[in-house]
Design a protein around this motif. Sequence first.
Motif, short mmCIF file in Angstrom:
data_model
loop_
_atom_site.label_atom_id
_atom_site.label_comp_id
_atom_site.label_asym_id
_atom_site.label_seq_id
_atom_site.Cartn_x
_atom_site.Cartn_y
_atom_site.Cartn_z
N THR A 227 0.71 -1.24 0.10
CA THR A 227 0.08 0.03 0.17
C THR A 227 1.01 1.16 0.03
OG1 THR A 227 -1.64 -1.21 1.36
CG2 THR A 227 -1.82 1.23 1.24
N GLY A 228 1.91 1.18 0.88
CA GLY A 228 2.77 2.36 0.77
C GLY A 228 3.61 2.57 -0.68
N PHE A 229 3.52 1.60 -1.41
CA PHE A 229 4.10 1.68 -2.63
C PHE A 229 3.08 2.53 -3.63
CE2 PHE A 229 4.72 -0.11 -7.03
CZ PHE A 229 6.06 0.55 -7.42
N ALA A 230 1.84 1.71 -3.67
CA ALA A 230 0.69 2.80 -4.08
C ALA A 230 0.66 4.02 -3.97
CB ALA A 230 -0.54 1.78 -4.10
N VAL A 231 0.56 4.44 -2.50
CA VAL A 231 0.59 5.60 -2.11
C VAL A 231 1.58 6.60 -2.56
CG1 VAL A 231 0.78 7.28 -0.28
CG2 VAL A 231 -0.62 5.41 -0.02
N LEU A 232 2.74 5.89 -2.81
CA LEU A 232 3.92 6.83 -3.25
C LEU A 232 3.49 7.16 -4.93
CD1 LEU A 232 6.72 7.76 -3.02
CD2 LEU A 232 7.68 5.79 -3.64
N ILE A 233 3.24 5.99 -5.38
CA ILE A 233 2.79 6.33 -6.94
C ILE A 233 1.96 7.46 -7.12
CG2 ILE A 233 1.60 5.27 -8.97
CD1 ILE A 233 3.09 2.67 -8.25
N TYR A 234 0.93 7.47 -6.36
CA TYR A 234 -0.11 8.43 -6.37
C TYR A 234 0.40 9.95 -6.03
CZ TYR A 234 -4.54 10.85 -6.13
OH TYR A 234 -5.83 11.71 -6.27
N ILE A 235 1.29 10.01 -5.32
CA ILE A 235 1.82 11.17 -4.85
C ILE A 235 2.74 11.75 -5.91
CG2 ILE A 235 3.31 12.41 -3.31
CD1 ILE A 235 2.26 10.76 -1.06
N LEU A 236 3.91 10.73 -6.60
CA LEU A 236 4.41 11.16 -7.57
C LEU A 236 3.76 11.50 -8.85
CD1 LEU A 236 7.21 8.17 -7.29
CD2 LEU A 236 7.42 10.80 -6.47
N GLN A 237 2.77 10.78 -9.32
CA GLN A 237 1.89 11.27 -10.28
C GLN A 237 1.24 12.67 -10.09
OE1 GLN A 237 1.57 9.31 -13.04
NE2 GLN A 237 0.79 10.99 -13.96
N VAL A 238 0.75 12.96 -8.99
CA VAL A 238 0.13 14.44 -8.86
C VAL A 238 1.38 15.48 -9.05
CG1 VAL A 238 -0.52 15.98 -7.07
CG2 VAL A 238 -1.50 13.58 -7.26
N ILE A 239 2.68 14.95 -8.42
CA ILE A 239 3.62 15.88 -8.40
C ILE A 239 4.25 16.08 -9.99
CG2 ILE A 239 6.15 16.29 -7.98
CD1 ILE A 239 5.66 14.69 -5.22
N ALA A 240 4.03 14.74 -10.58
CA ALA A 240 4.78 14.85 -11.99
C ALA A 240 3.78 15.93 -12.91
CB ALA A 240 4.56 13.38 -12.71
N LEU A 241 2.49 15.99 -12.54
CA LEU A 241 1.62 17.38 -13.29
C LEU A 241 2.64 18.40 -13.43
CD1 LEU A 241 -1.85 16.65 -12.17
CD2 LEU A 241 -0.72 15.71 -14.06
N PHE A 242 3.48 18.67 -12.43
CA PHE A 242 4.34 20.03 -12.70
C PHE A 242 5.38 19.85 -13.31
CE2 PHE A 242 1.58 20.03 -8.67
CZ PHE A 242 1.07 21.47 -8.59
N VAL A 243 5.97 18.88 -13.79
CA VAL A 243 7.10 18.57 -14.39
C VAL A 243 7.09 17.92 -15.80
CG1 VAL A 243 9.50 17.40 -14.03
CG2 VAL A 243 7.86 17.94 -12.18
N ALA A 244 7.35 18.81 -16.82
CA ALA A 244 6.99 18.43 -18.21
C ALA A 244 7.87 17.53 -18.44
CB ALA A 244 7.30 19.73 -18.80
N VAL A 245 9.37 17.22 -18.00
CA VAL A 245 10.10 16.33 -18.46
C VAL A 245 9.84 14.98 -18.08
CG1 VAL A 245 11.53 16.20 -16.35
CG2 VAL A 245 12.43 15.72 -18.77
N VAL A 246 8.64 14.59 -17.21
CA VAL A 246 8.27 13.23 -17.03
C VAL A 246 6.83 13.35 -17.31
CG1 VAL A 246 9.87 13.04 -15.04
CG2 VAL A 246 7.74 14.07 -14.73
N GLY A 247 6.43 13.91 -18.33
CA GLY A 247 4.94 13.78 -18.87
C GLY A 247 4.27 14.73 -18.34
N GLY A 248 4.38 15.82 -17.47
CA GLY A 248 3.41 16.60 -16.98
C GLY A 248 3.29 17.75 -17.84
N SER A 249 2.89 18.72 -17.28
CA SER A 249 2.82 19.93 -18.19
C SER A 249 3.36 21.07 -17.45
CB SER A 249 0.97 20.53 -18.39
OG SER A 249 1.16 21.55 -18.98
N ALA A 250 4.20 21.90 -18.15
CA ALA A 250 4.67 22.96 -17.72
C ALA A 250 3.76 24.06 -17.04
CB ALA A 250 5.52 23.68 -18.82
N ASN A 251 2.54 23.93 -17.38
CA ASN A 251 1.40 24.81 -16.96
C ASN A 251 0.33 24.01 -16.69
OD1 ASN A 251 2.82 27.55 -17.48
ND2 ASN A 251 2.57 27.03 -19.89
N PRO A 252 0.32 23.32 -15.47
CA PRO A 252 -0.72 22.34 -15.06
C PRO A 252 -1.89 23.24 -14.66
CG PRO A 252 0.82 22.58 -13.34
CD PRO A 252 1.50 23.25 -14.54
N THR A 253 -3.21 22.88 -15.33
CA THR A 253 -4.37 23.97 -15.18
C THR A 253 -4.97 23.34 -13.80
OG1 THR A 253 -5.73 22.30 -16.38
CG2 THR A 253 -4.53 24.06 -17.32
#
Length: 539
Positions: A227-253
């Motif tokens: 479960t800790g691994f799944a929680v980490l994935i969720y948090i990283l995915q939300v953070i990735a929205l701010f990082v364009a180089v890992v698939g997110g957007s430079a301007n997350p809406t």
Amino acid sequence: MPGLESFNFTTLSGIISGFVGFGPRFNGKTCLANITSMLSNDTSLVSQNPAFFFPESTPGNPIFTLLGCNALCGSTWGPYPDDGPRLYEWIIPALLLVANMHFSPIGRKRYLVIAQLLGNPVGCMWRLLYLVEDSIESTQQAHQIIRDQEKRPNGVVKHFKIQAEEISVIILAAARLVPSIDMRKLSDQLSASLDMVASEAGEIRCHTLREKGIVLRDQRSHDVRRTGFAVLIYILQVIALFVAVVGGSANPTGGKLAPAMLLVWLLPVVLLSNAIGDYGCWDTSRRILFDLLDLFRIDLDDCIIDREISKNSTWRLFFNELACSGAVVRSHPSDLRRIAMSIISVMPVALACAAAFTIDMTGPTWFSCRATASLCSLAWWLLSAAVTGIMLLFRGRHLWRLIWLKDIIFAIPILVFILLSASGYFNSCFCSSGAIFHGNGARVVLNQSASYPFNNNKFYPAVVSTGIVLQLLIPVLVWRFQRQGFRTMWWKNPLAASVLDQRYKAPPPEAQSQTGKVVEVTVASVPSTASSLAGDDDN
């Protein structure tokens, strides 16, 4: 500034035309490009069409009235061009969290609990807290038994150094595995069965109590690491929205971040469900428990509150407890603790909706469709918990089915809203204008590049990080509030190795006669009412 009092027919017609789906689809980027090109060729169009444009409009930053936006950009909602990525960017991590919820081992029907998780998260959190409260009460009753028995000269509890945790493990197992049991009556009978002087029979009884308690404790399981691994994935995915180089957007809406934050309450609920855990196999655990109770000659008939519930199969018992009571009802916390538990139960959903609402309350629209939807989601979930509370005033064998259907009815609109929101259902002139807040002064600003630097670099990261940290602090708060219950659940007997070694290396005391020969001792010959409660496991 015009406020909510300006809500008029224009606002109502905007809602109808924007949401029902009549007229051309809204596409902000295409419309901005077309209008910018048009105004670059003839800037007088702004002054010639005051019903369509605000006077401060420029070719690079046209500002529409609601009427002008509907006429020039499309009068109904339009899907986002990246609606696919918007969905899988957060919905897959959310599904991983739900999949890592700790489900009790009751067969395929265990997944019916998802209806309560999504339709009544407040009730789900309440149930988890009450499970720990049950552990706290079992500990308190075990300490009371120890105090009572230590007053007896040369009593078995004092002589063989029985610990309160060894007794509380038995009481807790009965509270979880035996339906509709009165824990206080069980504790009284257990205390009476231990009310004897130190002797060979007393040693047999204490040895059995200790051994069965160790085995029952070892039956408990959890999936905290996974479960800790799944929680980490969720948090990283939300953070990735701010990082364009890992698939997110430079301007997350806000349209990307708000749905993810609306479901962030899954983090503490899933973590707590695994921190609490459950017995790996209910049937096996019940047999172990019943063997002990039979040997102690405890009359479970006298401890059962509702015999009808106790005759049901294992999965039905679980849902009678889960849906009909909303929690384990054997515990009797004080009024102050119940108030604290109520506040903690609401906190995950309230903080999640507050984070989503704060993200949506940004310029230039401010209070608009998504912010309204976030408030409605919170009210909807609170209403679901209130309806469950009202339904619990009425008792019946089919009540759990009604509550389960109610949870489904409440879960479907939330899921539909989240999916439509991520797909672009609020991508319309009406929602972009902030008409709910601005009224007649509603304006549509398609070129929002001026607000991007502050929102994306400062405001959104601050709200998202604060929201996630607060959610992760809820399990810590629960641990501090109910640490006695958690310690009992996962207490490991320091004598476990020696007791189990004795079990396999030498016959237990009850299996030896006075001549030293081994005789067969079983509990089959002991009169039992416990075995009649085992039921059939409908897997």
